[in-house]
Scaffold this motif. Structure first.
Motif, PDB file in Angstrom:
ATOM      1  N   SER A  79      50.387  55.350  20.086  1.00  0.00           N
ATOM      2  CA  SER A  79      49.419  54.556  19.319  1.00  0.00           C
ATOM      3  C   SER A  79      48.769  53.459  20.147  1.00  0.00           C
ATOM      4  O   SER A  79      47.592  53.141  19.944  1.00  0.00           O
ATOM      5  CB  SER A  79      50.102  53.954  18.086  1.00  0.00           C
ATOM      6  OG  SER A  79      51.200  53.144  18.468  1.00  0.00           O
ATOM      7  N   SER A  80      49.496  52.872  21.092  1.00  0.00           N
ATOM      8  CA  SER A  80      48.896  51.811  21.897  1.00  0.00           C
ATOM      9  C   SER A  80      47.753  52.347  22.753  1.00  0.00           C
ATOM     10  O   SER A  80      46.728  51.676  22.940  1.00  0.00           O
ATOM     11  CB  SER A  80      49.946  51.139  22.787  1.00  0.00           C
ATOM     12  OG  SER A  80      50.467  52.043  23.746  1.00  0.00           O
ATOM     13  N   VAL A  81      47.897  53.561  23.263  1.00  0.00           N
ATOM     14  CA  VAL A  81      46.820  54.188  24.047  1.00  0.00           C
ATOM     15  C   VAL A  81      45.609  54.446  23.150  1.00  0.00           C
ATOM     16  O   VAL A  81      44.466  54.135  23.517  1.00  0.00           O
ATOM     17  CB  VAL A  81      47.320  55.505  24.675  1.00  0.00           C
ATOM     18  CG1 VAL A  81      46.186  56.240  25.382  1.00  0.00           C
ATOM     19  CG2 VAL A  81      48.451  55.237  25.646  1.00  0.00           C
ATOM     20  N   ILE A  82      45.850  55.004  21.982  1.00  0.00           N
ATOM     21  CA  ILE A  82      44.761  55.310  21.053  1.00  0.00           C
ATOM     22  C   ILE A  82      44.044  54.025  20.636  1.00  0.00           C
ATOM     23  O   ILE A  82      42.804  53.986  20.551  1.00  0.00           O
ATOM     24  CB  ILE A  82      45.311  56.071  19.840  1.00  0.00           C
ATOM     25  CG1 ILE A  82      45.782  57.467  20.295  1.00  0.00           C
ATOM     26  CG2 ILE A  82      44.262  56.201  18.732  1.00  0.00           C
ATOM     27  CD1 ILE A  82      46.557  58.235  19.247  1.00  0.00           C
ATOM     28  N   ASN A  83      44.795  52.954  20.403  1.00  0.00           N
ATOM     29  CA  ASN A  83      44.177  51.679  20.019  1.00  0.00           C
ATOM     30  C   ASN A  83      43.325  51.110  21.150  1.00  0.00           C
ATOM     31  O   ASN A  83      42.230  50.575  20.904  1.00  0.00           O
ATOM     32  CB  ASN A  83      45.260  50.670  19.620  1.00  0.00           C
ATOM     33  CG  ASN A  83      45.916  51.011  18.299  1.00  0.00           C
ATOM     34  OD1 ASN A  83      45.357  51.736  17.482  1.00  0.00           O
ATOM     35  ND2 ASN A  83      47.132  50.508  18.093  1.00  0.00           N
ATOM     36  N   GLN A  84      43.808  51.195  22.383  1.00  0.00           N
ATOM     37  CA  GLN A  84      43.025  50.702  23.516  1.00  0.00           C
ATOM     38  C   GLN A  84      41.742  51.509  23.701  1.00  0.00           C
ATOM     39  O   GLN A  84      40.678  50.958  23.992  1.00  0.00           O
ATOM     40  CB  GLN A  84      43.862  50.757  24.792  1.00  0.00           C
ATOM     41  CG  GLN A  84      45.003  49.752  24.842  1.00  0.00           C
ATOM     42  CD  GLN A  84      45.919  50.004  26.020  1.00  0.00           C
ATOM     43  OE1 GLN A  84      45.565  49.744  27.169  1.00  0.00           O
ATOM     44  NE2 GLN A  84      47.104  50.533  25.749  1.00  0.00           N
ATOM     45  N   LEU A  85      41.832  52.808  23.528  1.00  0.00           N
ATOM     46  CA  LEU A  85      40.648  53.664  23.674  1.00  0.00           C
ATOM     47  C   LEU A  85      39.600  53.355  22.613  1.00  0.00           C
ATOM     48  O   LEU A  85      38.399  53.522  22.843  1.00  0.00           O
ATOM     49  CB  LEU A  85      41.061  55.132  23.595  1.00  0.00           C
ATOM     50  CG  LEU A  85      41.823  55.675  24.812  1.00  0.00           C
ATOM     51  CD1 LEU A  85      42.448  57.028  24.488  1.00  0.00           C
ATOM     52  CD2 LEU A  85      40.914  55.781  26.024  1.00  0.00           C
ATOM     53  N   ALA A  86      40.031  52.889  21.437  1.00  0.00           N
ATOM     54  CA  ALA A  86      39.089  52.569  20.367  1.00  0.00           C
ATOM     55  C   ALA A  86      38.205  51.381  20.714  1.00  0.00           C
ATOM     56  O   ALA A  86      37.164  51.177  20.084  1.00  0.00           O
ATOM     57  CB  ALA A  86      39.851  52.295  19.068  1.00  0.00           C
ATOM     58  N   ASP A  87      38.608  50.603  21.716  1.00  0.00           N
ATOM     59  CA  ASP A  87      37.872  49.387  22.078  1.00  0.00           C
ATOM     60  C   ASP A  87      36.915  49.577  23.250  1.00  0.00           C
ATOM     61  O   ASP A  87      36.322  48.603  23.718  1.00  0.00           O
ATOM     62  CB  ASP A  87      38.859  48.264  22.430  1.00  0.00           C
ATOM     63  CG  ASP A  87      39.636  47.774  21.222  1.00  0.00           C
ATOM     64  OD1 ASP A  87      39.103  47.884  20.106  1.00  0.00           O
ATOM     65  OD2 ASP A  87      40.774  47.286  21.401  1.00  0.00           O
ATOM     66  N   ILE A  88      36.758  50.811  23.743  1.00  0.00           N
ATOM     67  CA  ILE A  88      35.853  51.039  24.872  1.00  0.00           C
ATOM     68  C   ILE A  88      34.852  52.145  24.533  1.00  0.00           C
ATOM     69  O   ILE A  88      35.069  52.945  23.629  1.00  0.00           O
ATOM     70  CB  ILE A  88      36.608  51.399  26.165  1.00  0.00           C
ATOM     71  CG1 ILE A  88      37.354  52.732  26.014  1.00  0.00           C
ATOM     72  CG2 ILE A  88      37.555  50.287  26.572  1.00  0.00           C
ATOM     73  CD1 ILE A  88      37.994  53.219  27.298  1.00  0.00           C
ATOM     74  N   LYS A  89      33.740  52.151  25.266  1.00  0.00           N
ATOM     75  CA  LYS A  89      32.758  53.238  25.187  1.00  0.00           C
ATOM     76  C   LYS A  89      32.302  53.526  26.601  1.00  0.00           C
ATOM     77  O   LYS A  89      31.693  52.668  27.247  1.00  0.00           O
ATOM     78  CB  LYS A  89      31.567  52.847  24.309  1.00  0.00           C
ATOM     79  CG  LYS A  89      30.744  54.043  23.860  1.00  0.00           C
ATOM     80  CD  LYS A  89      31.516  54.879  22.856  1.00  0.00           C
ATOM     81  CE  LYS A  89      30.676  55.996  22.263  1.00  0.00           C
ATOM     82  NZ  LYS A  89      31.421  56.798  21.276  1.00  0.00           N
ATOM     83  N   VAL A  90      32.608  54.700  27.110  1.00  0.00           N
ATOM     84  CA  VAL A  90      32.304  55.044  28.501  1.00  0.00           C
ATOM     85  C   VAL A  90      31.135  56.025  28.557  1.00  0.00           C
ATOM     86  O   VAL A  90      30.798  56.689  27.576  1.00  0.00           O
ATOM     87  CB  VAL A  90      33.535  55.645  29.215  1.00  0.00           C
ATOM     88  CG1 VAL A  90      34.681  54.651  29.215  1.00  0.00           C
ATOM     89  CG2 VAL A  90      33.949  56.965  28.576  1.00  0.00           C
ATOM     90  N   ASP A  91      30.528  56.098  29.742  1.00  0.00           N
ATOM     91  CA  ASP A  91      29.404  57.015  29.941  1.00  0.00           C
ATOM     92  C   ASP A  91      29.852  58.465  30.037  1.00  0.00           C
ATOM     93  O   ASP A  91      29.157  59.372  29.584  1.00  0.00           O
ATOM     94  CB  ASP A  91      28.652  56.636  31.229  1.00  0.00           C
ATOM     95  CG  ASP A  91      28.127  55.222  31.180  1.00  0.00           C
ATOM     96  OD1 ASP A  91      27.294  54.933  30.306  1.00  0.00           O
ATOM     97  OD2 ASP A  91      28.563  54.389  32.015  1.00  0.00           O
ATOM     98  N   LEU A  92      31.024  58.671  30.633  1.00  0.00           N
ATOM     99  CA  LEU A  92      31.480  60.029  30.907  1.00  0.00           C
ATOM    100  C   LEU A  92      32.997  60.102  30.820  1.00  0.00           C
ATOM    101  O   LEU A  92      33.698  59.245  31.349  1.00  0.00           O
ATOM    102  CB  LEU A  92      31.031  60.456  32.316  1.00  0.00           C
ATOM    103  CG  LEU A  92      31.484  61.831  32.815  1.00  0.00           C
ATOM    104  CD1 LEU A  92      30.829  62.941  31.998  1.00  0.00           C
ATOM    105  CD2 LEU A  92      31.148  61.988  34.290  1.00  0.00           C
ATOM    106  N   CYS A  93      33.492  61.157  30.181  1.00  0.00           N
ATOM    107  CA  CYS A  93      34.925  61.435  30.142  1.00  0.00           C
ATOM    108  C   CYS A  93      35.178  62.757  30.854  1.00  0.00           C
ATOM    109  O   CYS A  93      34.481  63.753  30.607  1.00  0.00           O
ATOM    110  CB  CYS A  93      35.406  61.527  28.694  1.00  0.00           C
ATOM    111  SG  CYS A  93      37.166  61.906  28.545  1.00  0.00           S
ATOM    112  N   LEU A  94      36.165  62.770  31.740  1.00  0.00           N
ATOM    113  CA  LEU A  94      36.526  63.959  32.501  1.00  0.00           C
ATOM    114  C   LEU A  94      37.911  64.436  32.076  1.00  0.00           C
ATOM    115  O   LEU A  94      38.881  63.682  32.135  1.00  0.00           O
ATOM    116  CB  LEU A  94      36.519  63.649  34.002  1.00  0.00           C
ATOM    117  CG  LEU A  94      35.146  63.343  34.598  1.00  0.00           C
ATOM    118  CD1 LEU A  94      35.304  62.537  35.880  1.00  0.00           C
ATOM    119  CD2 LEU A  94      34.372  64.614  34.868  1.00  0.00           C
TER     120      LEU A  94
END
Length: 249
Positions: free
Chosen positions: A153-168
């Motif tokens: 859940s901590s990873v998912i919560n951190q990801l919710a706070d960013i917006k990146v140009d590209l995901c690989l």
């Protein structure tokens, strides 16, 4: 099927998908799970795989920096990595998963590229940190011992706070019908969160993994913006993907 043939099949599945489950191998080989467990035990004793709960994982995936670990399809993965570099531009925000292909990608990043990388993989982060112009941010949480990426859940919560140009992404399975799939529930949830955090998404996969499926769905094929393999974009093997709304590299 002879033991040697079974074990050759098992090794190919591990090389392709990094992790195998005894129950799945039992069904594919039409043998008992006890037979599969004995095969995995022998392969582990020979130093070819690492046994985990319910199955096994590949040594090169788990210990990619070990000079004694042979990376499966290394040439193909290096070709994929070189193609993926074409998507990078200065000042981009980029998010990556883990795996041996992603490590090869991190090695090939130009020294003069300025960009910010987020990654759920501590092994990829170590390789990215070799580039002086990159800002490297790890998305931390519980470390999955079978996939060497952070989950929970901590990873998912951190990801919710960013917006990146590209995901690989690397992938354990990709097909036109089933989209991108994986065999680990926790990893699937993190990958879905990575998708939500990204404007564009690229899948990096050796051609052998295409047209295969795992038990759990990450996303439909129409959510993939780029598919990067070692093959030329017009190769007949890629014909199922050539008419989709994605770019083949």
């Amino acid at each position: 099927m002879l033991k040697e043939e079974r074990q050759t099949f098992i090794m190919r599945q591990i090389n392709l998908h990094n992790k195998v489950l005894s129950a799945d191998l039992s069904a594919m080989l039409s043998v008992s799970e006890d037979t599969v467990r004995r095969d995995l035990k022998e392969l582990a004793e020979e130093g070819k795989v690492l046994k985990v709960h319910g199955g096994a994982i590949g040594k090169s995936f788990h210990y990619p920096f070990n000079g004694n670990s042979e990376v499966y399809a290394l040439d193909a993965k290096q070709q994929i990595a070189a193609k993926a570099i074409r998507l990078l531009k200065d000042d981009m925000f980029i998010l990556t998963g883990g795996g041996t292909t992603m490590i090869e990608f991190a090695k090939k990043i130009p020294e003069n590229l300025r960009a910010t990388f987020f990654t759920i993989s501590p092994l990829v982060a170590i390789q990215l940190a070799e580039h002086s112009e990159l800002t490297v941010i790890t998305i931390g949480g519980q470390l999955s011992k079978s996939s060497n990426v952070h989950i929970g859940s901590s990873v998912i919560n951190q990801l919710a706070d960013i917006k990146v140009d590209l995901c690989l992404f690397g992938t354990n399975g990709l097909s036109v019908q089933e989209g991108m799939t994986d065999s680990d529930w926790e990893v699937v949830q993190v990958k879905k969160a990575m998708l939500r955090a990204s404007k564009k998404m690229a899948v990096m996969s050796i051609a052998e993994k295409l047209n295969s499926t795992q038990r759990m769905k990450v996303c439909d094929i129409n959510q993939v913006d780029y598919l990067i393999t070692e093959l030329a974009a017009d190769n007949h093997f890629l014909s199922p993907y050539q008419h989709l709304d994605l770019e083949l590299l």
